[in-house]
Write an enzyme that holds these catalytic residues in place. Structure first.
Site, PDB file in Angstrom:
ATOM      1  N   ASN A 262       0.834  -1.339  -0.110  1.00 18.98           N
ATOM      2  CA  ASN A 262       0.038  -0.197   0.044  1.00 18.98           C
ATOM      3  C   ASN A 262       0.822   1.490   0.046  1.00 18.98           C
ATOM      4  O   ASN A 262       1.944   1.442   0.973  1.00 18.98           O
ATOM      5  CB  ASN A 262      -0.977   0.014   1.130  1.00 18.98           C
TER       6      ASN A 262
ATOM      7  N   GLU B  60       8.412  -4.426  -1.272  1.00 17.24           N
ATOM      8  CA  GLU B  60       7.322  -3.893  -1.081  1.00 17.24           C
ATOM      9  C   GLU B  60       7.612  -2.583  -1.359  1.00 17.24           C
ATOM     10  O   GLU B  60       7.007  -1.603  -1.744  1.00 17.24           O
ATOM     11  CB  GLU B  60       6.528  -3.931   0.485  1.00 17.24           C
TER      12      GLU B  60
END
Length: 811
Positions: free
Chosen positions: A264, A295
């Site tokens: 995210n 990530e």
């Protein structure tokens, strides 16, 4: 009526019709401490290029009310709300409730067993935001998101953007976050709970890490490592992509009952299993670094620039997987990460790419359900390896130039494969159209060997090879080591490639030395025995890894026995000098003994690994890893007694030893209960269940299966450990009923979204008490399963089929 999956045709039509201006999402979490409900109001402002046309918005939560430009709407019952009579400018407002926060998709409520505190996280890839609020759930409809979250007053709320405005509302607080940059809905997040948090400034960024309060001590222990890696990664990517991360705030949130990690924007969510309760081993520290950098790479690949449709998933995942190893080697202390990649992900990718689920890295994706099935070994480790080859093929400097141009050109937009190829072709001056077709649009793995004829050496491809650059290393025995005497890079375009400058009389010629390409290799006939006997004598972690990967691939292909592969790799384990690579070798050799060896050969192979573990334990730097290895391979009372003596007050090691003692039939009930009483880990009950899972006892197997596979009490991050203890060699009498029960649960394996579906399908699959007929029954059952379950079933069944063949080879 079932929830429909968005098709590519529908997505293209909707994207041509709709431009989303913004999302305003109001979320109410105040019911969660005592109940299951997440309540949302989603307001979507968007324009329509054809006024009067009709489309739909995605919402698989319960719709309480919905209006379009003030007119009421009726959901269709299939996870969609029809939007008729669109105006040029539109405002959609949908009130929804998601009450399945225990096993449903998109949002999850977790209760900490240590203190009863509640935490909630969202995770939306590939299309699970629609299970929480109304949205256009496709990657190319990017828009700013403004989140307003009402939560219990004691909670902290975290989302993509920083510096929220916080208002007190009695027993609650209201968090209003600034607009995000234009994001796909799957890149948005809300994490909330009574966190323990740590914040630090670094190079102009405001870095935060959070975890549940019962893990505060562990978070504090690891904070320096995590924040140092974060600073190093942000600096590396800013330079490599000529674009600093454009937001000051960068948070990482470790959540209970989360699977893996999710990228995210500005607020990465992790499983808090990455916060090791015991002191992390070198491999565990390296894994945390790799996942963190993976990530982080998604901030650029996936968030700032997003694939237009899921056929370019590899633009996100393969690039992030490549970039995390590239950056770890270049910017951190983890300089042997490519060797770990080879011995972990890449050997799995070789197996997958030679099995029934092999597919091109880039392929047409009909709908999002199919997209969920390609978060796999082809997209991740093979894709990463192919990108390493691409950087080798064009040169690292030109690769960096092309990437910088790509991000400058497409920031905050969406792209296709051709956009990336164009940028790299311009920077390198090479026509990459043939490379693209061969590597990205064609399935399968090249295979190379060498032919020696007098003084000449020729590289031979099995069939028509892809265009690639690889290296051949020459090694000669000097005392107790193999020393490299030459290294030659060759560019392959044909089935036969002369290798000039390499001594044909060398003791060992190593194809794909330095592991620059994705291809399996075979030793020339004169060097086969040398490779198996002497792989451990090679001078570097990566050269040993290339040799070990060849041995492993020969085992899985039926060209080597478990005994010779096990002996060869156990010798490499004994000689390995790179601390972080010890554990991958332990995994490989123990798997050979447990899963691949005929039962009659299993004890000797296991005993050989146990003996190496006892020797390695004499080295203080390797003691922890070696004792863990012994806890998996202890062969009897003497090993177990010595292991207990070495463990002392090490609670983690005592749990591991109890699992092995339980498997060997020991009476561990009282000791397990006593250890559970003194263990301060809030998830220690999982360790006790793992011990019980290993027992050769029908009542224990029944209890564990119920809790693991039926009731799903075990957090998804711990399923693999409990399942591995459940399925043990030599326990076929007790395991046979569960092979049948596995077939019975296949229709339910898709429950909970993509990550649980993959996890349960893979780890519950029986490796014992099955035969070729059973494998065929699984393949038949796979036909009616969802795409993600079907592909996982086929991949796992192929691996077990190969194991059965190896077990029968010398039986």
């Amino acid at each position: 009526m079932g929830i429909r999956s968005l098709t590519r045709t529908e997505a293209e039509h909707r994207a041509a019709l709709v431009t989303v201006e913004r999302y305003d999402i109001d979320i109410d979490l105040t019911a969660l401490p005592d109940g299951p409900e997440v309540r949302c109001v989603s307001t979507v402002t968007f324009s329509c290029s054809e006024p009067g046309a009709e489309t739909f918005v995605d919402c698989a939560a319960e719709v309480r009310a919905a209006t379009l430009n003030g007119s009421p709407l009726t959901p269709s019952g299939d996870g969609r709300i029809p939007l008729p009579g669109l105006a040029a400018h539109n405002v959609l407002r949908v009130e929804s409730v998601q009450a399945d926060t225990a096993t449903g998709a998109g949002v999850h409520k977790a209760t900490d067993p240590a203190d009863g505190e509640v935490y909630v996280w969202t995770s939306f890839e590939p299309d699970e935001a629609r299970f929480v609020w109304a949205c256009f759930d496709q990657p190319d409809l990017k828009a700013p998101h403004a989140f307003t979250v009402t939560a219990p007053a004691a909670w902290t709320v975290l989302s993509n953007s920083g510096d929220p405005r916080i208002e007190e509302q009695g027993a609650a607080r209201r968090w209003s976050f600034p607009d995000t940059p234009p994001l796909s809905v799957y890149n948005t997040v809300v994490n909330a709970g009574p966190f323990h948090g740590i914040r630090r400034e670094a190079d102009g960024h405001d870095l935060g890490i959070y975890a549940r309060r019962s893990l505060a001590e562990v978070l504090e222990r690891d904070a320096d490592d995590i924040l140092t890696l974060t600073r190093q990664g942000l600096a590396f990517y800013a330079e490599a992509f000529a674009m600093p991360f454009p937001q000051r705030k960068y948070d990482q949130v470790f959540m209970p009952e989360f699977g893996g990690a999710m990228e995210n924007y500005g607020c990465v969510t992790w499983s808090d299993a990455f916060l090791r309760r015991a002191e992390p081993t070198p491999a565990e520290r390296e894994l945390l670094a790799v996942v963190l950098l993976h990530e982080m790479a998604h901030m650029w690949f996936g968030n700032i620039v997003t694939m237009r449709w899921w056929d370019d998933l590899w633009l996100n995942e393969a690039f992030a997987e490549f970039a995390c190893h590239w950056s770890a080697e270049g910017a951190t202390r983890y300089t042997d990460v490519w060797a770990s990649h080879l011995l972990g992900g890449k050997v799995r990718a070789y197996l997958s790419d030679q099995g029934p689920v092999s597919h091109p890295i880039h392929q047409p994706i009909h709908d999002v359900a199919q997209a969920a099935s390609i978060f796999d070994n082809i997209t991740y480790p093979k894709g990463a390896s192919v990108l390493l080859q691409l950087m080798t093929y064009v040169g690292e400097d030109r690769f960096r130039t092309g990437m910088a141009a790509y991000f400058a050109r497409h920031a905050w937009g969406t792209t296709t494969l051709q956009d990336l190829i164009d940028a790299l072709a311009e920077a390198s001056g090479r026509d990459l159209s043939g490379w693209r077709k061969a590597w990205l649009e064609t399935a399968g793995t090249d295979r190379f060997t060498l032919e020696r004829d007098g003084d000449t050496v020729t590289l031979l491809a099995d069939g028509s090879p892809r265009p690639q650059v690889l290296a051949v290393g020459a090694y000669d025995r000097v005392g107790d080591a193999l020393e490299r005497t030459a290294l030659v890079r060759v560019e392959v375009t044909e089935a036969r490639t002369p290798v000039t400058g390499i001594p044909a009389t060398s003791d060992l010629l190593l194809v794909n030395d330095d592991d620059l390409t994705f291809a399996t290799t075979r030793p020339d006939p004169t060097a086969r025995d040398t490779l198996f006997r002497s792989a451990g004598l090679l001078p570097t972690a990566i050269s040993r890894g290339v040799a070990a990967a060849t041995v492993w691939d020969m085992l899985t292909a039926g060209e080597a026995t478990a005994a010779e592969a096990g002996r060869g790799l156990t010798a490499v384990l004994a000689a390995e000098t790179s601390d972080a690579v010890i554990e991958p070798y332990l995994t490989l050799v123990t798997n050979i003994a447990e899963l691949w060896a005929p039962p009659a050969e299993r004890p000797a192979l296991t005993e050989a690994v146990a003996a190496v573990c006892r020797r390695l334990a004499a080295d203080p730097g390797r003691r922890q890893v070696a004792l863990r290895g012994l806890a998996r391979t202890a062969t009897g009372a003497e090993d177990l007694a010595w292991l207990r003596e070495q463990a002392g007050d090490d609670v983690d090691l005592r749990w591991r030893a109890l699992v092995r003692e339980a498997e060997l039939g020991g009476d561990v009930t009282a000791e397990s209960a006593a250890l559970l009483e003194r263990d301060t880990d809030p998830d220690a009950w999982i360790r006790a269940l793992t011990v019980r899972a290993a027992l050769p006892d029908p009542a224990a197997k029944a209890e564990v299966w119920q809790r693991l596979a039926v009731d799903r009490e075990v957090p998804v991050a711990a399923v693999s450990a409990v399942a591995a203890a459940f399925w043990r060699p030599g326990q076929d009498t007790w395991l046979a009923p569960y092979a049948e029960r596995y077939l019975a649960v296949i229709p339910d394996l898709q429950q909970g979204g993509m990550i649980p579906a993959m996890t349960y399908t893979s780890h519950l699959f029986p490796p014992y008490a099955v035969d070729a007929v059973y494998i065929e029954r699984v393949r038949q059952a796979a036909r009616d399963a969802s795409p993600v379950v079907r592909n996982t079933l086929l991949e796992r069944s192929d691996a077990v089929r190969r194991m059965l063949r190896a077990r029968a080879a010398n039986a």
